[in-house]
Write a protein that holds these residues in place. Structure first.
Motif, PDB file in Angstrom:
ATOM      1  N   SER A   1       5.423  -6.871   1.252  1.00  0.00           N
ATOM      2  CA  SER A   1       6.101  -6.669  -0.030  1.00  0.00           C
ATOM      3  C   SER A   1       6.967  -7.904  -0.277  1.00  0.00           C
ATOM      4  O   SER A   1       7.256  -8.663   0.648  1.00  0.00           O
ATOM      5  CB  SER A   1       6.972  -5.422   0.045  1.00  0.00           C
TER       6      SER A   1
ATOM      7  N   THR B   1      -1.456   6.890   1.074  1.00  0.00           N
ATOM      8  CA  THR B   1      -0.610   5.995   1.876  1.00  0.00           C
ATOM      9  C   THR B   1      -1.455   4.939   2.577  1.00  0.00           C
ATOM     10  O   THR B   1      -1.127   3.744   2.562  1.00  0.00           O
ATOM     11  CB  THR B   1       0.174   6.817   2.923  1.00  0.00           C
TER      12      THR B   1
ATOM     13  N   ILE C   1       0.270   0.839   3.337  1.00  0.00           N
ATOM     14  CA  ILE C   1       1.624   1.001   3.902  1.00  0.00           C
ATOM     15  C   ILE C   1       1.496   0.999   5.436  1.00  0.00           C
ATOM     16  O   ILE C   1       0.722   1.788   5.979  1.00  0.00           O
ATOM     17  CB  ILE C   1       2.242   2.355   3.488  1.00  0.00           C
TER      18      ILE C   1
ATOM     19  N   GLN D   1       9.220   1.246   2.816  1.00  0.00           N
ATOM     20  CA  GLN D   1       7.998   2.024   3.091  1.00  0.00           C
ATOM     21  C   GLN D   1       8.224   3.509   2.793  1.00  0.00           C
ATOM     22  O   GLN D   1       7.391   4.172   2.181  1.00  0.00           O
ATOM     23  CB  GLN D   1       7.609   1.921   4.567  1.00  0.00           C
TER      24      GLN D   1
END
Lengths: 465, 465
Positions: free
Chosen positions: B288, A246, A251, A295
């Motif tokens: 993103s 992660t 993220i 996420q």
């Protein structure tokens, strides 16, 4: 009485008269009171101060410092008393200065996302105050610690993976120096390159350089969307690999906390959680509704690939609070798990790629030595905690625990990590600090201490012997 | 020659023999060479060193320091020479130590998102090296500065609003102390509370405490989606209000740069941009694809409400690079804008709520005084730069510029801000440092300097007179 003790006693008597005149009933020498300022949490020895002061303003702290400075009396700051490495103990005696009465929130600048507080404000008090304004302060060590204590130990907690530690979230400080001089460091600009970064020097200095009497903090808007979940794993390795991946993917996860099987058992019992008895991650995502969904989906896929059981969502804010309260109560859960045990709560941090190996090695070492020691961690930072629960009268168990503890710290340092991610050095980890930083770097720290506190009056015996 | 000069000359001769033996042709006293280490950018005076060393390893730097320490010879570090406040000038003479030859990237740990570099590595060199690995280092002062210099001045740049400054992105340092002792600070763990934060003390210390010979940095994954745009505004106030509201809403914008009308005119001419001649924001969103779209939409709405002209997207990576290159070349654009002018490039930072007022006041003051002075800023941090372009032979214009400059800094400090957001103090802003931090806080900085460099050999005359 030795000659030294006689001199100290005479100094104390003289100082005490002046302190009493200044402070009246905000000064105490009652044995029941001074006993509360002898050790802090999880520190085995007791070194009570000679007296305790409860000042109510920066000016009063400055006057206290002037008196102690004149009489060469050691000064030991304390807040909520929740530090773990003996920070508030008074091995040289002297005056404990407790900031519980300095608990005012001085200003909140909603448009600049900052605030000013006195050091006795606790993190829960601050967040309660901020909630209606749509703001929060993210740093959350397990205990309801005071902001002054958190600054002094460079505390962090579950949100640090996203929001940083006290090092990144203190904008400025008011400091009372050992001779009573008051200085202000930092400011309200988000960045500055004006001179040495005194703010960062005082943050984490464990009360050895001066008293922190006011703190300016960064604040954050409460995210529009908060998603929390738990996820069990078949193996400890699977949980830790998920965290590592992660972080490597970038993220912006807000919280990712690990509990090993033993810790889950202790928390289930203490906080009525009913989690399956296997290694777990507690996760939280902050952002817009679409952002948190996105996420969470990526991390859920990583968890699945690492043999996770799937996310169990804490959908209501009550459920979410219950979950994180259980996490924050891990220390108390461990106390209850083995009721008469002595607890050593130690933390280390390693580069994230070293995390799986570090946690697995310690877990194996704990088991090999037949110890009871839950592991919990702010694993997104590579930071984990081992709480050794030791039968107080079992010398052999104590020795085995010491050995595991020591091997864990040596290994963390050897892996490029640190002997403490967020607890500090205090009286306990001084040799490990030298091992980690090197004798010459510690000599530089001592030189700074000597420059700013030439009489060694501020919390003597901490960080360095 | 005064007696002092004679002594210094004798010391230099003795030291020079030893340095030459150590360094061979990596030592120069040629006047053409030493002249390059006399001022840096945008610093009006020239103080050449007596010699320049070009070491190639930490060990060599340590040997240099031992020789200079023995002979009491001042040591002045330099990198790419792009600092703006006289940091590399040698007002006490001595040895310039230039790190251009120490330009190796020592390690990149992709899984831990960190790297180790020598101080002479430049930010563009590092990012070029990282690109194929999908990583980047975000700190980007306008110039292609060296990482060592960036650490020394606590540099930041366009990405700091999201990624922080050098203060948040240096994990650890190798330091050669004034007597040649080598220490290492920090480590590869993402957080630590082990002792005083020496890393943060050396970052921003402008070469006054020791030589930085190795730097460990945080890295970031190149975002999946990067959206860049420009947006013109009818008024300067509209542009700055848009930034303030974006920050207050907690949008994780990666870059938000302001240019006033004069700066747009200069950049159009220098970088062939063809922007409408009005105040502009340059914006960038990282995340993103869905996340960047969402952020961009919110900010576009804010801009529209503040009379923005709508976003013009830089869709290809070539266009994006051209845009940011133009932004980074603002300094050179200003040089070209008034070719024979002297430039004073000064920066301040204020709390974000004070930003509209601060920028508008300076703009009005510039116009009232008939000066040519483009304004550009990392306004998401409340940080802006004014480049005074002054006719070198016009004493009255110079005096008017000095007055505006000085009023701007007094006002920033009075608003809770700082006299420099990212340029540093150097030889120029020492009085403002005292005004901002207070004489007692500066005395503490001096005490630290005295503790770590008792002979005042490291970059003497900087930060403090």
């Amino acid at each position: 009485m030795t000659k030294h003790e006689t001199m100290r006693s005479a100094g104390l008597d003289a100082a005490f008269g002046e302190l009493q005149e200044l402070l009246g009933d905000k000064l105490s020498t009652a044995s029941g009171v001074i006993a509360q300022y002898a050790s802090g949490e999880s520190f085995p020895d007791a070194y009570p101060p000679d007296a305790v002061a409860f000042p109510s303003s920066t000016d009063e702290v400055s006057e206290i410092a002037k008196i102690c400075h004149r009489h060469r009396l050691p000064m030991v700051a304390s807040g909520a008393g929740t530090s773990l490495e003996g920070h508030i103990a008074a091995p040289s005696g002297g005056l404990a200065v407790n900031f519980a009465k300095m608990d005012r929130i001085l200003e909140v600048n909603e448009s600049d996302l900052d605030c000013g507080v006195e050091p006795g404000v606790t993190r829960e008090q601050l967040n309660h105050y901020l909630r209606d304004r749509g703001l929060f302060f993210p740093i959350d060590p397990g205990a309801d610690a005071s902001i002054g204590g958190m600054a002094s130990t460079r505390a962090s907690g579950t949100n640090a993976v996203r929001y940083g530690t006290m090092a990144q979230n203190v904008l400025g400080l008011t400091i009372v120096q050992p001779d009573g001089t008051v200085i202000r460091t930092g400011g309200r600009a988000r960045k500055s390159s004006a001179g040495y970064d005194l703010t960062r020097l005082y943050v984490g200095s464990e009360g050895t350089l001066g008293f922190i009497t006011e703190i300016k903090l960064r604040l954050y808007g409460i995210p529009e969307s908060i998603l929390s979940a738990t996820c069990g794993f078949q193996t400890l390795a699977g949980a830790v690999e998920t965290v590592m991946q992660t972080i490597q993917l970038g993220i912006p996860i807000a919280r990712v906390e690990f509990m090993d099987e033993t810790q889950v058992r202790a928390c289930n019992a203490y906080s009525a959680l009913r989690l399956p008895e296997q290694p777990h991650l507690f996760l939280e995502f902050h952002g817009s509704p679409a952002g948190t969904e996105e996420q969470a989906q990526v991390v859920a896929e990583l968890a699945e690939a690492n043999c996770g059981s799937g996310f169990t969502w804490a959908t209501s804010s009550e459920e979410r609070n219950r979950l994180w309260r259980a996490r924050h109560n891990a220390y108390h859960a461990n106390r209850a798990f083995r009721p008469n045990a002595t607890i050593w709560a130690s933390d280390v941090a390693v580069p994230i790629s070293e995390l799986p190996n570090a946690v697995l090695s310690v877990r194996a070492d704990i088991e090999r030595n037949g110890l009871s020691a839950p592991i919990v961690g702010h694993v997104g930072d590579g930071n984990f905690h081992v709480s050794f629960l030791i039968a107080p009268d079992d010398a052999d168990e104590k020795r085995r625990a010491e050995d595991v503890y020591s091997r864990m710290i040596h290994a963390a340092i050897a892996a490029g990590g640190t002997c403490t991610g967020e607890h500090g050095i205090g009286m306990v980890k001084q040799d490990y600090l030298i091992e980690e930083a090197g004798a010459d770097a510690v000599a530089s720290m001592r030189a700074i201490k000597q420059a700013l506190d030439p009489l060694n009056l501020m919390n003597p015996g901490k960080i360095f012997a």
